[in-house]
Design a protein around this motif. Sequence first.
Motif, PDB file in Angstrom:
ATOM      1  N   SER A 164      -0.262  -7.044   2.276  1.00 36.87           N
ATOM      2  CA  SER A 164      -0.121  -6.185   1.095  1.00 36.87           C
ATOM      3  C   SER A 164       0.510  -4.858   1.482  1.00 36.87           C
ATOM      4  CB  SER A 164      -1.487  -5.901   0.462  1.00 36.87           C
ATOM      5  OG  SER A 164      -2.128  -7.088   0.097  1.00 36.87           O
ATOM      6  N   GLY A 165       1.278  -4.292   0.550  1.00 41.78           N
ATOM      7  CA  GLY A 165       1.894  -2.989   0.774  1.00 41.78           C
ATOM      8  C   GLY A 165       2.419  -2.404  -0.525  1.00 41.78           C
ATOM      9  N   ASN A 166       3.052  -1.247  -0.415  1.00 44.91           N
ATOM     10  CA  ASN A 166       3.609  -0.566  -1.582  1.00 44.91           C
ATOM     11  C   ASN A 166       5.067  -0.951  -1.789  1.00 44.91           C
ATOM     12  OD1 ASN A 166       1.270   0.959  -2.182  1.00 44.91           O
ATOM     13  ND2 ASN A 166       1.798   2.408  -0.565  1.00 44.91           N
ATOM     14  N   CYS A 167       5.457  -1.032  -3.064  1.00 42.50           N
ATOM     15  CA  CYS A 167       6.840  -1.324  -3.429  1.00 42.50           C
ATOM     16  C   CYS A 167       7.192  -0.508  -4.666  1.00 42.50           C
ATOM     17  CB  CYS A 167       7.026  -2.819  -3.696  1.00 42.50           C
ATOM     18  SG  CYS A 167       6.090  -3.454  -5.107  1.00 42.50           S
ATOM     19  N   THR A 168       8.428  -0.605  -5.083  1.00 38.59           N
ATOM     20  CA  THR A 168       8.843   0.033  -6.335  1.00 38.59           C
ATOM     21  C   THR A 168       8.199  -0.728  -7.481  1.00 38.59           C
ATOM     22  OG1 THR A 168      10.941   0.716  -5.353  1.00 38.59           O
ATOM     23  CG2 THR A 168      10.835   0.625  -7.761  1.00 38.59           C
ATOM     24  N   PRO A 169       7.562  -0.039  -8.426  1.00 39.45           N
ATOM     25  CA  PRO A 169       6.926  -0.749  -9.545  1.00 39.45           C
ATOM     26  C   PRO A 169       7.899  -1.695 -10.253  1.00 39.45           C
ATOM     27  CG  PRO A 169       6.258   1.538  -9.552  1.00 39.45           C
ATOM     28  CD  PRO A 169       7.343   1.415  -8.513  1.00 39.45           C
ATOM     29  N   GLY A 170       7.451  -2.932 -10.440  1.00 35.08           N
ATOM     30  CA  GLY A 170       8.255  -3.942 -11.115  1.00 35.08           C
ATOM     31  C   GLY A 170       9.257  -4.668 -10.227  1.00 35.08           C
ATOM     32  N   ALA A 171       9.265  -4.397  -8.927  1.00 30.94           N
ATOM     33  CA  ALA A 171      10.240  -5.008  -8.019  1.00 30.94           C
ATOM     34  C   ALA A 171       9.854  -6.437  -7.653  1.00 30.94           C
ATOM     35  CB  ALA A 171      10.364  -4.175  -6.743  1.00 30.94           C
ATOM     36  N   ARG A 172      10.840  -7.176  -7.185  1.00 34.56           N
ATOM     37  CA  ARG A 172      10.625  -8.492  -6.581  1.00 34.56           C
ATOM     38  C   ARG A 172      10.697  -8.263  -5.073  1.00 34.56           C
ATOM     39  NH1 ARG A 172      13.887 -13.086  -8.975  1.00 34.56           N
ATOM     40  NH2 ARG A 172      11.965 -13.210 -10.174  1.00 34.56           N
ATOM     41  N   VAL A 173       9.614  -8.594  -4.365  1.00 31.11           N
ATOM     42  CA  VAL A 173       9.519  -8.342  -2.930  1.00 31.11           C
ATOM     43  C   VAL A 173       9.639  -9.660  -2.174  1.00 31.11           C
ATOM     44  CG1 VAL A 173       8.040  -7.452  -1.080  1.00 31.11           C
ATOM     45  CG2 VAL A 173       8.091  -6.303  -3.295  1.00 31.11           C
ATOM     46  N   SER A 174      10.476  -9.649  -1.126  1.00 28.83           N
ATOM     47  CA  SER A 174      10.648 -10.817  -0.266  1.00 28.83           C
ATOM     48  C   SER A 174      10.140 -10.482   1.132  1.00 28.83           C
ATOM     49  CB  SER A 174      12.124 -11.207  -0.181  1.00 28.83           C
ATOM     50  OG  SER A 174      12.626 -11.545  -1.455  1.00 28.83           O
ATOM     51  N   VAL A 175       9.383 -11.412   1.709  1.00 27.23           N
ATOM     52  CA  VAL A 175       8.880 -11.265   3.074  1.00 27.23           C
ATOM     53  C   VAL A 175       9.342 -12.504   3.836  1.00 27.23           C
ATOM     54  CG1 VAL A 175       6.849 -10.996   4.545  1.00 27.23           C
ATOM     55  CG2 VAL A 175       6.886  -9.950   2.276  1.00 27.23           C
ATOM     56  N   PHE A 176       9.976 -12.295   5.000  1.00 25.26           N
ATOM     57  CA  PHE A 176      10.583 -13.378   5.761  1.00 25.26           C
ATOM     58  C   PHE A 176      10.110 -13.315   7.205  1.00 25.26           C
ATOM     59  CE2 PHE A 176      14.103 -15.024   8.362  1.00 25.26           C
ATOM     60  CZ  PHE A 176      14.281 -16.277   7.789  1.00 25.26           C
ATOM     61  N   LEU A 183       8.220  -9.752  10.911  1.00 26.77           N
ATOM     62  CA  LEU A 183       8.541 -10.060   9.523  1.00 26.77           C
ATOM     63  C   LEU A 183       9.557  -9.052   9.004  1.00 26.77           C
ATOM     64  CD1 LEU A 183       4.979 -10.703   8.020  1.00 26.77           C
ATOM     65  CD2 LEU A 183       6.524 -12.335   9.101  1.00 26.77           C
ATOM     66  N   LEU A 184      10.376  -9.501   8.082  1.00 24.15           N
ATOM     67  CA  LEU A 184      11.288  -8.627   7.354  1.00 24.15           C
ATOM     68  C   LEU A 184      10.773  -8.504   5.933  1.00 24.15           C
ATOM     69  CD1 LEU A 184      14.694 -10.200   8.433  1.00 24.15           C
ATOM     70  CD2 LEU A 184      13.717  -8.070   9.253  1.00 24.15           C
ATOM     71  N   VAL A 185      10.890  -7.324   5.350  1.00 23.73           N
ATOM     72  CA  VAL A 185      10.494  -7.125   3.957  1.00 23.73           C
ATOM     73  C   VAL A 185      11.614  -6.351   3.260  1.00 23.73           C
ATOM     74  CG1 VAL A 185       9.186  -5.012   4.445  1.00 23.73           C
ATOM     75  CG2 VAL A 185       8.679  -6.313   2.395  1.00 23.73           C
ATOM     76  N   TRP A 186      11.960  -6.780   2.045  1.00 23.80           N
ATOM     77  CA  TRP A 186      12.924  -6.055   1.222  1.00 23.80           C
ATOM     78  C   TRP A 186      12.555  -6.277  -0.235  1.00 23.80           C
ATOM     79  CZ3 TRP A 186      14.037 -10.576   3.725  1.00 23.80           C
ATOM     80  CH2 TRP A 186      14.521 -11.640   2.966  1.00 23.80           C
ATOM     81  N   GLN A 187      13.181  -5.522  -1.110  1.00 25.50           N
ATOM     82  CA  GLN A 187      12.872  -5.636  -2.529  1.00 25.50           C
ATOM     83  C   GLN A 187      14.153  -5.602  -3.348  1.00 25.50           C
ATOM     84  OE1 GLN A 187      10.401  -2.365  -3.825  1.00 25.50           O
ATOM     85  NE2 GLN A 187      11.686  -0.847  -2.854  1.00 25.50           N
ATOM     86  N   GLU A 188      14.069  -6.159  -4.540  1.00 19.94           N
ATOM     87  CA  GLU A 188      15.172  -6.045  -5.482  1.00 19.94           C
ATOM     88  C   GLU A 188      14.599  -5.654  -6.828  1.00 19.94           C
ATOM     89  OE1 GLU A 188      16.844  -9.959  -7.155  1.00 19.94           O
ATOM     90  OE2 GLU A 188      16.066 -10.517  -5.174  1.00 19.94           O
TER      91      GLU A 188
END
Length: 134
Positions: free
Chosen positions: A54-66, A97-102
Amino acid sequence: MPTLRRAALHFAFALATSLLAGAACLSPTLPLPPPEPADTMRPSADAEGVWQISGNCTPGARVSVFNERTQRGVIEDDSDGNGRYHVEIEAELCDTLLVWQELQEEGSSDKDSEAQRFVVEERTPLGVVNNACP
């Protein structure tokens, strides 16, 4: 004469304001920052070899963890808009792991962030539980 000077000042102010407004319309938008690396990681109690992250992201984002080792990933939408992501992913202690958001914005193209790396290690919001990874 003072009326002419006052009119000139008003004209100069109006011109400066319109130039600034036009420049603001042409300025590029800021890139979407990556979500923060996980602040909570723990092995799943239900499935061996699976970690809850678990972590913080931009509200409403789609988060990918690889997972770089397994070449597998998961995607999670922040559907409630609270700015948190929660995923379960197949991993071992010390995997990278890699994490990014869109972010999907109505009327414009999607914005993708850069990816950020972090290591799988047991962690609470207070920090790493043990320093098992180099």
